[in-house]
Design a protein around this motif. Structure first.
Motif, PDB file in Angstrom:
ATOM      1  N   ILE A  20       0.735  -1.539   0.211  1.00  0.00           N
ATOM      2  CA  ILE A  20       0.173   0.072   0.025  1.00  0.00           C
ATOM      3  C   ILE A  20       0.846   1.183  -0.061  1.00  0.00           C
ATOM      4  O   ILE A  20       2.231   1.159   0.183  1.00  0.00           O
ATOM      5  CB  ILE A  20      -1.718   0.132   1.247  1.00  0.00           C
ATOM      6  CG1 ILE A  20      -0.240  -0.129   2.433  1.00  0.00           C
ATOM      7  CG2 ILE A  20      -1.489  -1.211   0.700  1.00  0.00           C
ATOM      8  CD1 ILE A  20      -1.207   0.083   4.101  1.00  0.00           C
ATOM      9  N   TYR A  21      -0.131   2.393   0.403  1.00  0.00           N
ATOM     10  CA  TYR A  21       0.928   3.098  -0.475  1.00  0.00           C
ATOM     11  C   TYR A  21       0.392   4.724   1.002  1.00  0.00           C
ATOM     12  O   TYR A  21      -0.334   4.914   1.396  1.00  0.00           O
ATOM     13  CB  TYR A  21       0.512   4.287  -1.487  1.00  0.00           C
ATOM     14  CG  TYR A  21       1.952   4.922  -2.480  1.00  0.00           C
ATOM     15  CD1 TYR A  21       2.646   3.812  -3.348  1.00  0.00           C
ATOM     16  CD2 TYR A  21       1.774   5.909  -2.555  1.00  0.00           C
ATOM     17  CE1 TYR A  21       3.320   4.664  -4.488  1.00  0.00           C
ATOM     18  CE2 TYR A  21       2.989   6.344  -4.150  1.00  0.00           C
ATOM     19  CZ  TYR A  21       3.169   5.360  -4.448  1.00  0.00           C
ATOM     20  OH  TYR A  21       4.397   5.725  -5.147  1.00  0.00           O
ATOM     21  N   PRO A  22       1.842   5.548   1.777  1.00  0.00           N
ATOM     22  CA  PRO A  22       1.977   6.335   2.496  1.00  0.00           C
ATOM     23  C   PRO A  22       1.178   7.272   2.077  1.00  0.00           C
ATOM     24  O   PRO A  22       0.716   7.982   0.344  1.00  0.00           O
ATOM     25  CB  PRO A  22       3.394   6.673   2.647  1.00  0.00           C
ATOM     26  CG  PRO A  22       4.086   6.370   1.548  1.00  0.00           C
ATOM     27  CD  PRO A  22       3.410   4.834   1.145  1.00  0.00           C
ATOM     28  N   GLY A  23       0.591   7.955   2.709  1.00  0.00           N
ATOM     29  CA  GLY A  23      -0.223   9.448   2.995  1.00  0.00           C
ATOM     30  C   GLY A  23       0.410  10.625   1.754  1.00  0.00           C
ATOM     31  O   GLY A  23       1.718  10.538   1.963  1.00  0.00           O
ATOM     32  N   LYS A  24       0.263  11.834   1.479  1.00  0.00           N
ATOM     33  CA  LYS A  24       1.183  12.597   0.712  1.00  0.00           C
ATOM     34  C   LYS A  24       0.194  13.889   1.473  1.00  0.00           C
ATOM     35  O   LYS A  24       1.073  15.147   1.305  1.00  0.00           O
ATOM     36  CB  LYS A  24       0.842  13.018  -1.291  1.00  0.00           C
ATOM     37  CG  LYS A  24       1.621  13.489  -1.518  1.00  0.00           C
ATOM     38  CD  LYS A  24       2.084  12.755  -2.808  1.00  0.00           C
ATOM     39  CE  LYS A  24       2.926  13.778  -3.787  1.00  0.00           C
ATOM     40  NZ  LYS A  24       4.032  13.274  -3.300  1.00  0.00           N
ATOM     41  N   ILE A  25      -0.811  13.924   1.744  1.00  0.00           N
ATOM     42  CA  ILE A  25      -1.760  15.466   2.555  1.00  0.00           C
ATOM     43  C   ILE A  25      -0.578  16.026   3.637  1.00  0.00           C
ATOM     44  O   ILE A  25      -0.255  15.223   4.325  1.00  0.00           O
ATOM     45  CB  ILE A  25      -2.752  15.318   2.318  1.00  0.00           C
ATOM     46  CG1 ILE A  25      -3.210  14.912   3.630  1.00  0.00           C
ATOM     47  CG2 ILE A  25      -3.197  14.805   1.171  1.00  0.00           C
ATOM     48  CD1 ILE A  25      -5.261  15.630   4.169  1.00  0.00           C
ATOM     49  N   THR A  26      -1.096  17.170   3.858  1.00  0.00           N
ATOM     50  CA  THR A  26       0.060  18.165   4.800  1.00  0.00           C
ATOM     51  C   THR A  26      -1.380  18.405   5.894  1.00  0.00           C
ATOM     52  O   THR A  26      -1.133  18.491   6.975  1.00  0.00           O
ATOM     53  CB  THR A  26      -0.033  19.528   3.985  1.00  0.00           C
ATOM     54  OG1 THR A  26      -0.640  20.048   3.814  1.00  0.00           O
ATOM     55  CG2 THR A  26       1.243  19.044   3.488  1.00  0.00           C
ATOM     56  N   THR A  27      -2.560  18.198   5.588  1.00  0.00           N
ATOM     57  CA  THR A  27      -3.809  18.184   6.378  1.00  0.00           C
ATOM     58  C   THR A  27      -3.890  17.529   7.545  1.00  0.00           C
ATOM     59  O   THR A  27      -4.676  17.980   8.400  1.00  0.00           O
ATOM     60  CB  THR A  27      -3.880  18.992   6.086  1.00  0.00           C
ATOM     61  OG1 THR A  27      -5.476  18.334   4.598  1.00  0.00           O
ATOM     62  CG2 THR A  27      -4.379  20.579   5.400  1.00  0.00           C
ATOM     63  N   ALA A  28      -3.545  16.304   7.069  1.00  0.00           N
ATOM     64  CA  ALA A  28      -4.173  14.891   8.025  1.00  0.00           C
ATOM     65  C   ALA A  28      -3.413  13.982   7.625  1.00  0.00           C
ATOM     66  O   ALA A  28      -2.350  14.168   6.721  1.00  0.00           O
ATOM     67  CB  ALA A  28      -5.378  14.390   7.554  1.00  0.00           C
ATOM     68  N   GLY A  45      -4.868   1.832  -4.485  1.00  0.00           N
ATOM     69  CA  GLY A  45      -4.996   1.535  -5.398  1.00  0.00           C
ATOM     70  C   GLY A  45      -5.958   0.560  -5.649  1.00  0.00           C
ATOM     71  O   GLY A  45      -5.127  -0.532  -4.710  1.00  0.00           O
ATOM     72  N   ASN A  46      -6.269   1.230  -6.532  1.00  0.00           N
ATOM     73  CA  ASN A  46      -7.406  -0.044  -7.191  1.00  0.00           C
ATOM     74  C   ASN A  46      -6.879   0.042  -8.564  1.00  0.00           C
ATOM     75  O   ASN A  46      -7.288  -1.455  -9.509  1.00  0.00           O
ATOM     76  CB  ASN A  46      -8.772   0.303  -7.415  1.00  0.00           C
ATOM     77  CG  ASN A  46      -9.425   0.822  -6.159  1.00  0.00           C
ATOM     78  OD1 ASN A  46      -9.322  -0.158  -5.274  1.00  0.00           O
ATOM     79  ND2 ASN A  46      -9.230   1.766  -5.012  1.00  0.00           N
TER      80      ASN A  46
END
Length: 373
Positions: free
Chosen positions: A333-341, A347-348
């Motif tokens: 799976i993939y780590p998150g990328k956003i800064t606010t959470a 992915g599918n």
């Protein structure tokens, strides 16, 4: 070679690309090709033609340019090749990849305006129109279709419609959507659509492509701000050389992509693939919610490409540990990328089917370590 003799990957990639590919695609890379060979160049021409047919209900109005490198290379080739020195770019962004377009414009010395909607809202079409009403010097509008920072699907039909009302050239980064979500560039009025071999068409990394409307492309000779990424020169060479690239092409990747296009056709085309991705995503979300894991975005904003999930509300949760445990179950799976959470992403796209998602959910239920601590 019997493709069934190829070894299985130790895990399935649930990522936004590179992604898991079919054994037919892998096997296609076992042959070497000469870039000057007529058979190879005819293969290139066939790919270019099929991409135009896939993208446009008016294929005579469009052409395809293949470009070496990652998807970012292709985006930069467009940004750096189609905007004249006195041009002005309006960039709509709500994530890392829209911001990357803005960074490209800054590095290339292209005057630009950035409208940032934040990471959890769609790009703001009303605000865009207000800017276009006031600033008539804007010549081009750029937007990302599926922002994989979050999984958000932006309203490109509305963006293109309004941009065309004001006579602007429309650039769409469809890196993570083309081939997996139905798009008709002619119907939408898109002038340049950009995507990559290793996304929804399920090829491997090495090149990307630009579906370009011929009329504006013809005006771009001499505008390129880079030698190797000059979109017009690349197109002109492929036209005059009947499939020849200006510089060394990724032959194995091209052959794999040809097979990936055949796989897509055998699956039933983009509409069928969209249905598979959608089924994967909806099943994934329902299963994750049963385990108490919530999505970052509401369903109406969510693409079927990749989904961001919020970290569980537990002081003992660690993404690194979760990642390792899920990899042991046979999935990446993939780590998150956003800064606010705090988020992670699943992915599918790729050679991923409903039984794979169901296996993931079964394996994940065994690894909810923060619930047993």
């Amino acid at each position: 070679m019997n493709i069934n003799q190829l070894p299985d990957n130790p895990y399935l990639l649930l990522t936004p690309g590179p992604l898991s590919t079919s054994k037919k695609v892998k096997a296609a890379m076992l042959r070497d090709w000469c870039t000057w060979d007529q058979d190879y160049n005819q293969l290139v021409q066939s790919i270019r033609s099929r991409l135009v047919t896939m993208a446009s209900s008016k294929p005579d109005d469009y052409t395809t340019v293949l470009m070496q490198g990652s998807g970012t290379f292709c985006v930069e080739s467009v940004i750096g090749s189609v905007i004249p020195r006195n041009g002005k770019l309006l960039i709509l962004t709500n994530g890392a990849y829209g911001k990357r377009i803005a960074q490209m414009a800054e590095v290339l010395g292209i005057y630009s305006i950035v409208l940032d909607s934040g990471e959890t809202k769609p790009v703001n079409v009303k605000q865009m129109e207000e800017v276009l009403k006031v600033d008539t010097s804007i010549t081009h509008v750029a937007v990302v279709h599926v922002e994989t920072t979050t999984g958000m699907m932006n309203p490109i039909a509305d963006v293109a419609r309004v941009a065309k009302q004001y006579g602007k050239t429309v650039i769409v980064d469809a890196m993570s959507s083309f081939g997996g979500i139905p798009i008709d560039v002619a119907e939408l009025g898109i002038d340049y659509l950009i995507s990559s071999a290793n996304k929804c068409i399920q090829g491997v990394p090495g090149f990307g492509f630009i579906i370009a409307r011929k009329e504006p492309l013809y005006t771009c000779k001499g505008l390129g701000r880079s030698l190797s990424l000059d979109l017009y020169d690349q197109w002109e060479t492929m036209e005059q050389g009947n499939g020849k690239w200006r510089y060394t092409s990724p032959t194995h990747t091209v052959r794999a992509f040809d097979q990936a296009l055949q796989d897509l056709e055998e699956e039933g085309g983009v509409a069928r693939r969209f249905a598979r991705f959608t089924s994967n995503q909806q099943t994934l979300v329902a299963g994750m919610q049963r385990m108490g894991l919530q999505t970052l975005l509401s369903a109406e904003l969510q693409s079927p490409i990749i989904t961001s999930f919020l970290y569980p509300d537990s002081p003992v949760f660690s993404f690194d540990e979760f990642y390792t445990r899920i990899k042991q179950e046979g999935f990446v799976i993939y780590p998150g990328k956003i800064t606010t959470a705090a988020t992670f992403r699943i992915g599918n796209i790729g050679d991923v089917h409903l039984p794979d998602i169901e296996r993931l959910l079964v394996g994940m239920e065994k690894q909810l370590f923060w619930k047993t601590t």
